[in-house]
Motif scaffolding. Structure first.
Motif, mmCIF file in Angstrom:
data_model
loop_
_atom_site.group_PDB
_atom_site.id
_atom_site.type_symbol
_atom_site.label_atom_id
_atom_site.label_comp_id
_atom_site.label_asym_id
_atom_site.label_seq_id
_atom_site.Cartn_x
_atom_site.Cartn_y
_atom_site.Cartn_z
ATOM 1 N N MET A 1 31.046 26.172 42.404
ATOM 2 C CA MET A 1 32.097 26.807 41.618
ATOM 3 C C MET A 1 32.560 28.114 42.261
ATOM 4 S SD MET A 1 33.497 26.498 38.457
ATOM 5 C CE MET A 1 34.599 27.530 37.565
ATOM 6 N N SER A 2 31.682 28.750 43.044
ATOM 7 C CA SER A 2 32.022 30.018 43.678
ATOM 8 C C SER A 2 33.105 29.828 44.728
ATOM 9 C CB SER A 2 30.769 30.610 44.332
ATOM 10 O OG SER A 2 31.134 31.709 45.126
ATOM 11 N N SER A 3 34.076 30.755 44.742
ATOM 12 C CA SER A 3 35.172 30.680 45.699
ATOM 13 C C SER A 3 34.751 31.184 47.066
ATOM 14 C CB SER A 3 36.340 31.523 45.202
ATOM 15 O OG SER A 3 35.976 32.902 45.220
ATOM 16 N N GLY A 4 33.635 31.923 47.118
ATOM 17 C CA GLY A 4 33.203 32.522 48.373
ATOM 18 C C GLY A 4 33.780 33.909 48.590
ATOM 19 N N TRP A 5 34.751 34.301 47.788
ATOM 20 C CA TRP A 5 35.377 35.611 47.929
ATOM 21 C C TRP A 5 34.593 36.673 47.153
ATOM 22 C CZ3 TRP A 5 39.266 36.683 51.214
ATOM 23 C CH2 TRP A 5 39.996 35.606 51.726
ATOM 24 N N LEU B 1 34.942 37.856 40.249
ATOM 25 C CA LEU B 1 34.389 37.986 41.599
ATOM 26 C C LEU B 1 33.379 39.126 41.675
ATOM 27 C CD1 LEU B 1 37.582 37.648 43.850
ATOM 28 C CD2 LEU B 1 35.792 35.933 43.480
ATOM 29 N N PRO B 2 32.367 38.991 42.547
ATOM 30 C CA PRO B 2 31.479 40.133 42.795
ATOM 31 C C PRO B 2 32.302 41.316 43.301
ATOM 32 C CG PRO B 2 30.625 38.135 43.839
ATOM 33 C CD PRO B 2 32.005 37.818 43.338
ATOM 34 N N GLY B 3 32.069 42.481 42.733
ATOM 35 C CA GLY B 3 32.790 43.679 43.136
ATOM 36 C C GLY B 3 34.093 43.900 42.388
ATOM 37 N N SER B 4 34.382 43.068 41.373
ATOM 38 C CA SER B 4 35.667 43.174 40.664
ATOM 39 C C SER B 4 35.841 44.519 39.957
ATOM 40 C CB SER B 4 35.838 42.026 39.675
ATOM 41 O OG SER B 4 34.834 42.075 38.685
ATOM 42 N N GLN B 5 34.765 45.260 39.741
ATOM 43 C CA GLN B 5 34.890 46.575 39.097
ATOM 44 C C GLN B 5 35.737 47.522 39.945
ATOM 45 O OE1 GLN B 5 32.035 45.501 40.501
ATOM 46 N NE2 GLN B 5 31.129 47.156 41.699
ATOM 47 N N ASP C 1 41.743 35.112 36.179
ATOM 48 C CA ASP C 1 40.402 35.073 35.601
ATOM 49 C C ASP C 1 39.340 34.948 36.689
ATOM 50 O OD1 ASP C 1 41.213 35.417 32.998
ATOM 51 O OD2 ASP C 1 41.253 33.267 32.538
ATOM 52 N N GLN C 2 39.614 34.128 37.712
ATOM 53 C CA GLN C 2 38.657 33.985 38.815
ATOM 54 C C GLN C 2 38.503 35.317 39.553
ATOM 55 O OE1 GLN C 2 40.770 30.618 40.590
ATOM 56 N NE2 GLN C 2 38.877 29.401 40.453
ATOM 57 N N ILE C 3 39.599 36.013 39.757
ATOM 58 C CA ILE C 3 39.550 37.310 40.442
ATOM 59 C C ILE C 3 38.699 38.289 39.636
ATOM 60 C CG2 ILE C 3 40.947 39.323 41.086
ATOM 61 C CD1 ILE C 3 43.164 37.250 41.860
ATOM 62 N N LYS C 4 38.859 38.304 38.318
ATOM 63 C CA LYS C 4 38.086 39.212 37.466
ATOM 64 C C LYS C 4 36.598 38.903 37.486
ATOM 65 C CE LYS C 4 41.820 40.254 34.254
ATOM 66 N NZ LYS C 4 42.371 39.998 32.935
ATOM 67 N N LYS D 1 34.605 35.176 57.127
ATOM 68 C CA LYS D 1 34.856 36.513 57.675
ATOM 69 C C LYS D 1 36.318 36.945 57.494
ATOM 70 C CE LYS D 1 30.680 36.661 59.560
ATOM 71 N NZ LYS D 1 29.762 36.299 58.530
ATOM 72 N N GLN D 2 37.032 36.242 56.613
ATOM 73 C CA GLN D 2 38.427 36.561 56.349
ATOM 74 C C GLN D 2 38.499 37.731 55.374
ATOM 75 O OE1 GLN D 2 40.562 33.228 54.751
ATOM 76 N NE2 GLN D 2 42.506 34.310 54.682
ATOM 77 N N SER D 3 39.429 38.646 55.628
ATOM 78 C CA SER D 3 39.636 39.744 54.685
ATOM 79 C C SER D 3 41.129 39.912 54.455
ATOM 80 C CB SER D 3 39.009 41.041 55.204
ATOM 81 O OG SER D 3 39.616 41.451 56.402
ATOM 82 N N SER D 4 41.464 40.441 53.277
ATOM 83 C CA SER D 4 42.868 40.591 52.907
ATOM 84 C C SER D 4 43.001 41.704 51.881
ATOM 85 C CB SER D 4 43.371 39.279 52.309
ATOM 86 O OG SER D 4 44.664 39.448 51.766
ATOM 87 N N TRP D 5 44.095 42.466 51.987
ATOM 88 C CA TRP D 5 44.379 43.476 50.976
ATOM 89 C C TRP D 5 44.889 42.803 49.711
ATOM 90 C CZ3 TRP D 5 42.131 47.754 52.028
ATOM 91 C CH2 TRP D 5 42.061 48.230 53.338
ATOM 92 N N ASP D 6 45.504 41.618 49.859
ATOM 93 C CA ASP D 6 46.074 40.898 48.726
ATOM 94 C C ASP D 6 45.105 39.837 48.219
ATOM 95 O OD1 ASP D 6 48.573 42.277 48.923
ATOM 96 O OD2 ASP D 6 49.063 40.984 50.634
ATOM 97 N N ALA D 7 45.154 39.565 46.931
ATOM 98 C CA ALA D 7 44.289 38.543 46.333
ATOM 99 C C ALA D 7 44.573 37.184 46.966
ATOM 100 C CB ALA D 7 44.524 38.483 44.831
ATOM 101 N N PRO D 8 43.526 36.413 47.252
ATOM 102 C CA PRO D 8 43.739 35.060 47.788
ATOM 103 C C PRO D 8 44.582 34.234 46.813
ATOM 104 C CG PRO D 8 41.439 35.702 47.969
ATOM 105 C CD PRO D 8 42.123 36.744 47.136
ATOM 106 N N SER D 9 45.591 33.553 47.323
ATOM 107 C CA SER D 9 46.551 32.844 46.477
ATOM 108 C C SER D 9 45.915 31.714 45.681
ATOM 109 C CB SER D 9 47.702 32.308 47.326
ATOM 110 O OG SER D 9 47.190 31.452 48.334
ATOM 111 N N GLU D 10 44.787 31.190 46.163
ATOM 112 C CA GLU D 10 44.144 30.070 45.456
ATOM 113 C C GLU D 10 43.355 30.508 44.221
ATOM 114 O OE1 GLU D 10 41.014 31.122 48.671
ATOM 115 O OE2 GLU D 10 43.191 31.105 48.554
ATOM 116 N N LEU D 11 43.228 31.814 43.998
ATOM 117 C CA LEU D 11 42.439 32.294 42.864
ATOM 118 C C LEU D 11 43.327 32.680 41.682
ATOM 119 C CD1 LEU D 11 39.831 34.624 44.625
ATOM 120 C CD2 LEU D 11 39.581 32.227 43.979
ATOM 121 N N SER D 12 42.886 32.287 40.490
ATOM 122 C CA SER D 12 43.580 32.692 39.266
ATOM 123 C C SER D 12 43.170 34.121 38.912
ATOM 124 C CB SER D 12 43.215 31.749 38.123
ATOM 125 O OG SER D 12 41.867 31.985 37.729
#
Length: 167
Positions: A1-5, A42-46, A37-40, A24-35
């Motif tokens: 279930m984890s996105s890996g992000w 994620l580890p480190g979402s605080q 709720d999924q972004i909220k 090893k991919q990094s981005s300033w913008d949220a990955p487009s495949e994540l909703s």
């Protein structure tokens, strides 16, 4: 279930970014495949809200980093192309460990002179951080230390480190 992000805080810009340790991919913008709720979740979402949930412990630590050819970025302020093996990097850290013993001052001097991290200019001081901001092995080791205590050698995607918890 984890996105890996996961969401990390940029040390240079002081803003959150998205990182996938597997690719090893990094981005300033949220990955487009994540909703949203999924972004909220994620580890480190605080880091996205600019604060913590109130119970997030913040610590301060310094480190001495020796990179090797398999490090995420095998170059540093000292060397543009690092070719040593992980074993050689570990041996170098063991030599530093023998030199500083239990002396925080000597550790800071060695970090200033030899650390492959840009924090060398601050005697290895990484400043305050909370859980979710550092690579997991580093975070686990740093949070397990008491103030004034040194870690043994810790391996991360960045290289091999010795950590000194300072606050």
């Amino acid at each position: 279930m984890s996105s890996g992000w996961e969401i990390r805080m940029s040390n240079s810009k002081g803003i959150p970014y998205y990182f996938n340790p597997s690719t090893k991919q990094s981005s300033w913008d949220a990955p487009s495949e994540l909703s949203e709720d999924q972004i909220k979740s994620l580890p480190g979402s605080q880091h996205l809200t600019g604060g913590s949930s109130g119970d997030a412990e913040t610590i301060t630590a310094s480190h001495l980093l020796v990179k090797h050819k398999d490090s995420r970025r095998p170059s540093s302020w000292k060397e543009t192309n690092i070719t040593r093996t992980k074993e050689e990097a570990t041996d170098i850290l063991r030599e530093y460990q023998a030199q500083f013993g239990t002396s925080c001052k000597t550790f800071e001097e060695l970090a200033s002179l030899h650390s492959d991290c840009s924090s060398h200019s601050q005697k290895g001081n990484l400043g305050p951080f909370s859980k979710g901001q550092m690579q997991k092995p580093f975070e686990d080791a740093a949070f397990a230390l008491q103030v004034g205590e040194f870690s043994d050698i810790i391996s991360t995607d960045s290289g091999v480190h010795i950590i000194l918890r300072t606050a």
